[in-house]
Design a protein around this motif. Structure first.
Motif, PDB file in Angstrom:
ATOM      1  N   LEU A 142      94.711 -26.967  -5.552  1.00  0.00           N
ATOM      2  CA  LEU A 142      94.366 -25.567  -5.755  1.00  0.00           C
ATOM      3  C   LEU A 142      95.236 -25.003  -6.855  1.00  0.00           C
ATOM      4  O   LEU A 142      96.449 -25.104  -6.805  1.00  0.00           O
ATOM      5  CB  LEU A 142      94.571 -24.785  -4.456  1.00  0.00           C
ATOM      6  CG  LEU A 142      93.856 -23.434  -4.386  1.00  0.00           C
ATOM      7  CD1 LEU A 142      92.350 -23.626  -4.350  1.00  0.00           C
ATOM      8  CD2 LEU A 142      94.311 -22.662  -3.168  1.00  0.00           C
ATOM      9  N   SER A 143      94.610 -24.432  -7.865  1.00  0.00           N
ATOM     10  CA  SER A 143      95.361 -23.862  -8.983  1.00  0.00           C
ATOM     11  C   SER A 143      96.260 -22.743  -8.487  1.00  0.00           C
ATOM     12  O   SER A 143      95.871 -21.962  -7.629  1.00  0.00           O
ATOM     13  CB  SER A 143      94.383 -23.312 -10.024  1.00  0.00           C
ATOM     14  OG  SER A 143      95.055 -22.441 -10.919  1.00  0.00           O
ATOM     15  N   PRO A 144      97.475 -22.644  -9.038  1.00  0.00           N
ATOM     16  CA  PRO A 144      98.342 -21.523  -8.681  1.00  0.00           C
ATOM     17  C   PRO A 144      97.695 -20.180  -9.003  1.00  0.00           C
ATOM     18  O   PRO A 144      98.071 -19.154  -8.447  1.00  0.00           O
ATOM     19  CB  PRO A 144      99.590 -21.754  -9.547  1.00  0.00           C
ATOM     20  CG  PRO A 144      99.593 -23.210  -9.832  1.00  0.00           C
ATOM     21  CD  PRO A 144      98.150 -23.586  -9.949  1.00  0.00           C
ATOM     22  N   ASP A 145      96.715 -20.177  -9.901  1.00  0.00           N
ATOM     23  CA  ASP A 145      96.027 -18.949 -10.286  1.00  0.00           C
ATOM     24  C   ASP A 145      94.742 -18.739  -9.484  1.00  0.00           C
ATOM     25  O   ASP A 145      93.845 -18.018  -9.920  1.00  0.00           O
ATOM     26  CB  ASP A 145      95.691 -18.985 -11.780  1.00  0.00           C
ATOM     27  CG  ASP A 145      96.943 -18.994 -12.645  1.00  0.00           C
ATOM     28  OD1 ASP A 145      97.931 -18.359 -12.242  1.00  0.00           O
ATOM     29  OD2 ASP A 145      96.941 -19.645 -13.696  1.00  0.00           O
ATOM     30  N   PHE A 146      94.653 -19.369  -8.303  1.00  0.00           N
ATOM     31  CA  PHE A 146      93.444 -19.225  -7.493  1.00  0.00           C
ATOM     32  C   PHE A 146      93.142 -17.770  -7.168  1.00  0.00           C
ATOM     33  O   PHE A 146      91.994 -17.403  -6.895  1.00  0.00           O
ATOM     34  CB  PHE A 146      93.564 -20.019  -6.184  1.00  0.00           C
ATOM     35  CG  PHE A 146      94.378 -19.329  -5.116  1.00  0.00           C
ATOM     36  CD1 PHE A 146      93.757 -18.655  -4.078  1.00  0.00           C
ATOM     37  CD2 PHE A 146      95.768 -19.344  -5.156  1.00  0.00           C
ATOM     38  CE1 PHE A 146      94.500 -18.024  -3.097  1.00  0.00           C
ATOM     39  CE2 PHE A 146      96.514 -18.708  -4.186  1.00  0.00           C
ATOM     40  CZ  PHE A 146      95.877 -18.044  -3.150  1.00  0.00           C
ATOM     41  N   ILE A 147      94.171 -16.920  -7.233  1.00  0.00           N
ATOM     42  CA  ILE A 147      93.986 -15.507  -6.942  1.00  0.00           C
ATOM     43  C   ILE A 147      92.967 -14.894  -7.899  1.00  0.00           C
ATOM     44  O   ILE A 147      92.258 -13.943  -7.546  1.00  0.00           O
ATOM     45  CB  ILE A 147      95.343 -14.771  -7.039  1.00  0.00           C
ATOM     46  CG1 ILE A 147      95.188 -13.283  -6.690  1.00  0.00           C
ATOM     47  CG2 ILE A 147      95.944 -14.889  -8.425  1.00  0.00           C
ATOM     48  CD1 ILE A 147      94.669 -13.027  -5.325  1.00  0.00           C
ATOM     49  N   GLN A 148      92.854 -15.462  -9.121  1.00  0.00           N
ATOM     50  CA  GLN A 148      91.901 -14.937 -10.089  1.00  0.00           C
ATOM     51  C   GLN A 148      90.465 -15.147  -9.637  1.00  0.00           C
ATOM     52  O   GLN A 148      89.561 -14.429 -10.061  1.00  0.00           O
ATOM     53  CB  GLN A 148      92.128 -15.578 -11.459  1.00  0.00           C
ATOM     54  CG  GLN A 148      93.470 -15.238 -12.090  1.00  0.00           C
ATOM     55  CD  GLN A 148      93.685 -13.736 -12.232  1.00  0.00           C
ATOM     56  OE1 GLN A 148      92.765 -13.005 -12.560  1.00  0.00           O
ATOM     57  NE2 GLN A 148      94.898 -13.274 -11.974  1.00  0.00           N
ATOM     58  N   GLU A 149      90.237 -16.150  -8.791  1.00  0.00           N
ATOM     59  CA  GLU A 149      88.913 -16.363  -8.222  1.00  0.00           C
ATOM     60  C   GLU A 149      88.688 -15.461  -7.011  1.00  0.00           C
ATOM     61  O   GLU A 149      87.572 -15.011  -6.768  1.00  0.00           O
ATOM     62  CB  GLU A 149      88.749 -17.827  -7.804  1.00  0.00           C
ATOM     63  CG  GLU A 149      88.826 -18.821  -8.961  1.00  0.00           C
ATOM     64  CD  GLU A 149      88.680 -20.253  -8.483  1.00  0.00           C
ATOM     65  OE1 GLU A 149      88.094 -20.469  -7.409  1.00  0.00           O
ATOM     66  OE2 GLU A 149      89.152 -21.165  -9.185  1.00  0.00           O
ATOM     67  N   LEU A 150      89.752 -15.196  -6.285  1.00  0.00           N
ATOM     68  CA  LEU A 150      89.647 -14.415  -5.060  1.00  0.00           C
ATOM     69  C   LEU A 150      89.509 -12.916  -5.327  1.00  0.00           C
ATOM     70  O   LEU A 150      88.743 -12.212  -4.663  1.00  0.00           O
ATOM     71  CB  LEU A 150      90.887 -14.672  -4.195  1.00  0.00           C
ATOM     72  CG  LEU A 150      90.911 -14.109  -2.774  1.00  0.00           C
ATOM     73  CD1 LEU A 150      89.796 -14.717  -1.946  1.00  0.00           C
ATOM     74  CD2 LEU A 150      92.265 -14.386  -2.133  1.00  0.00           C
TER      75      LEU A 150
END
Length: 396
Positions: free
Chosen positions: A14-22
């Protein structure tokens, strides 16, 4: 090297930037509930249905906040507790110490897996509940069909414009699916190249993420192949986002015409709520799969690397690489933990503030007040960045 690139792939870890998808899905959910409230809230039975679903979602977001906080805490524990112990175990040849902490870390992670799995099921159930609510609105429409008044020229023009936008959106979706397939194919090929070229065991790459710089010519060529695909995906996402915003604008105008004619508007915004909830569910599934891979990797480390006298034998040719991987991991997990913390804050703000519109009786709103709320919603929707939805991100 100046021509090397750093790549973060969310397909395997899981990319550390998964928040950008969420982020887009979380923010849109309340906004589309609010739009549904403005369009359908003037009908008492429908108002109660929408209010009930919105409150359930608000509570669900509160529970999501707790799960993301747990993820952030575990990420911090890995950096501050587990990794220093692994370094000490390798440097001092103390495998038993490593095994104890690996077991402890597995317990933390298994707890997270269980919590995330429960959230996935709850989002799935809530999506079904909103779908049922949407069907009930359509049923109510059918029952009032005989009471409809004149279909105005303005309404026909709006419907024609929406039909045209729907065709544009369908083409956009098909284009995105084609590019996504190309990205996934190239991403898998890149992952295979990275694992093949890695000096250490592949399970280290799984635990510590593909977040390192590579100078292998084949890897750089594959990264160069991915870059334009990702940029094209971003462009298509933005294009689709613009089309959807135009749709929302026309749908609201059509809803106003419906209400003026005594008709029940289409529950299109509830359909968007379903889409957003399902998007969040999919990201949580990715989150669960990620933690399951980490759990498996910790078990592999324990069984294969820290198994008694095999420690020195296994690490003889890769000790420095192993220690460097752990150092790389610290930065990865700190960034990932920060992402979880940010996601937790977003869920917190959404569950606390984004549903205040439910405190208002929609039937009491004047047309000016309704328009003012609608304008505010549209401004918020336009500020949401759709480019975070891409499944791969490459930076120079």
């Amino acid at each position: 090297m100046a021509d090397s690139k750093e790549i973060v792939i969310s397909g395997s870890t899981l990319s550390p930037d998964f928040i950008q998808e969420l982020l887009p899905a979380v923010e849109q959910t309340a906004l589309h509930y609010h739009l549904s409230f403005l369009c359908l809230g003037g009908f008492p039975q429908l108002e109660r249905m929408i209010r009930d679903q919105a409150l359930k979602t608000q509570m669900l977001f509160g529970s999501s906040e707790a799960v993301l906080l747990k993820c952030a805490g575990t990420s911090s524990n890995l950096v501050t507790s587990l990794f220093p112990i692994l370094i000490k175990a390798v440097e001092k040849n103390k495998p038993k110490l490593a095994v104890i902490y690996l077991e402890k870390a597995k317990t933390w992670i298994e707890d997270i897996i269980s919590a995330v799995d429960d959230m996935v099921k709850r989002y799935e159930q809530q999506t079904k509940s909103v779908k049922t609510c949407t069907s009930d609105v359509y049923e109510e429409q059918n029952q009032t069909e005989g009471k409809l008044k004149e279909h105005t020229v303005e309404m026909k023009a709006l419907e024609d414009a929406l039909a045209k936008l729907e065709l544009e959106l369908n083409k956009n979706v098909n284009d995105i699916e084609e590019i996504q397939e190309e990205i996934e194919k190239s991403t898998q090929e890149l992952q295979d190249l990275i694992i093949k070229s890695a000096k250490s065991h592949s399970y280290l790459q799984v635990l510590f993420g593909y977040n390192r710089k590579y100078n292998n010519a084949a890897i750089r060529a594959k990264q160069a192949e991915l870059t334009p695909l990702v940029h094209e995906m971003d462009s298509l996402r933005k294009q689709g986002w613009d089309i959807k915003n135009k749709q929302i604008d026309l749908q609201m105008k059509l809803a106003i015409c419906n209400i003026q004619q005594g008709e029940i508007p289409s529950p299109v915004h509830l359909t968007e709520v379903q889409r957003c909830l399902d998007q969040i569910r999919k990201i949580l599934v990715d989150l669960k799969n990620f933690w399951e891979k980490v759990s498996f990797t910790l078990e592999t480390l324990k069984d294969k690397t820290f198994a008694g006298d095999k420690l020195i034998e296994d690490l003889k040719d890769m000790k420095e690489e192993f220690l460097n991987s752990i150092e790389d991991a610290k930065q990865y997990w700190q960034t990932f933990g920060a992402g979880c913390q940010r996601a937790q804050n977003i869920f917190s703000m959404q569950s606390r503030d984004a549903y205040k519109f439910l405190e208002i009786n929609p039937s009491s709103l004047s047309q000016d007040e309704r328009n003012k709320q609608y304008t505010s919603i549209m401004e918020k929707l336009k500020k949401i960045n759709p480019q975070g939805l891409c499944k791969a991100a490459i930076t120079e």
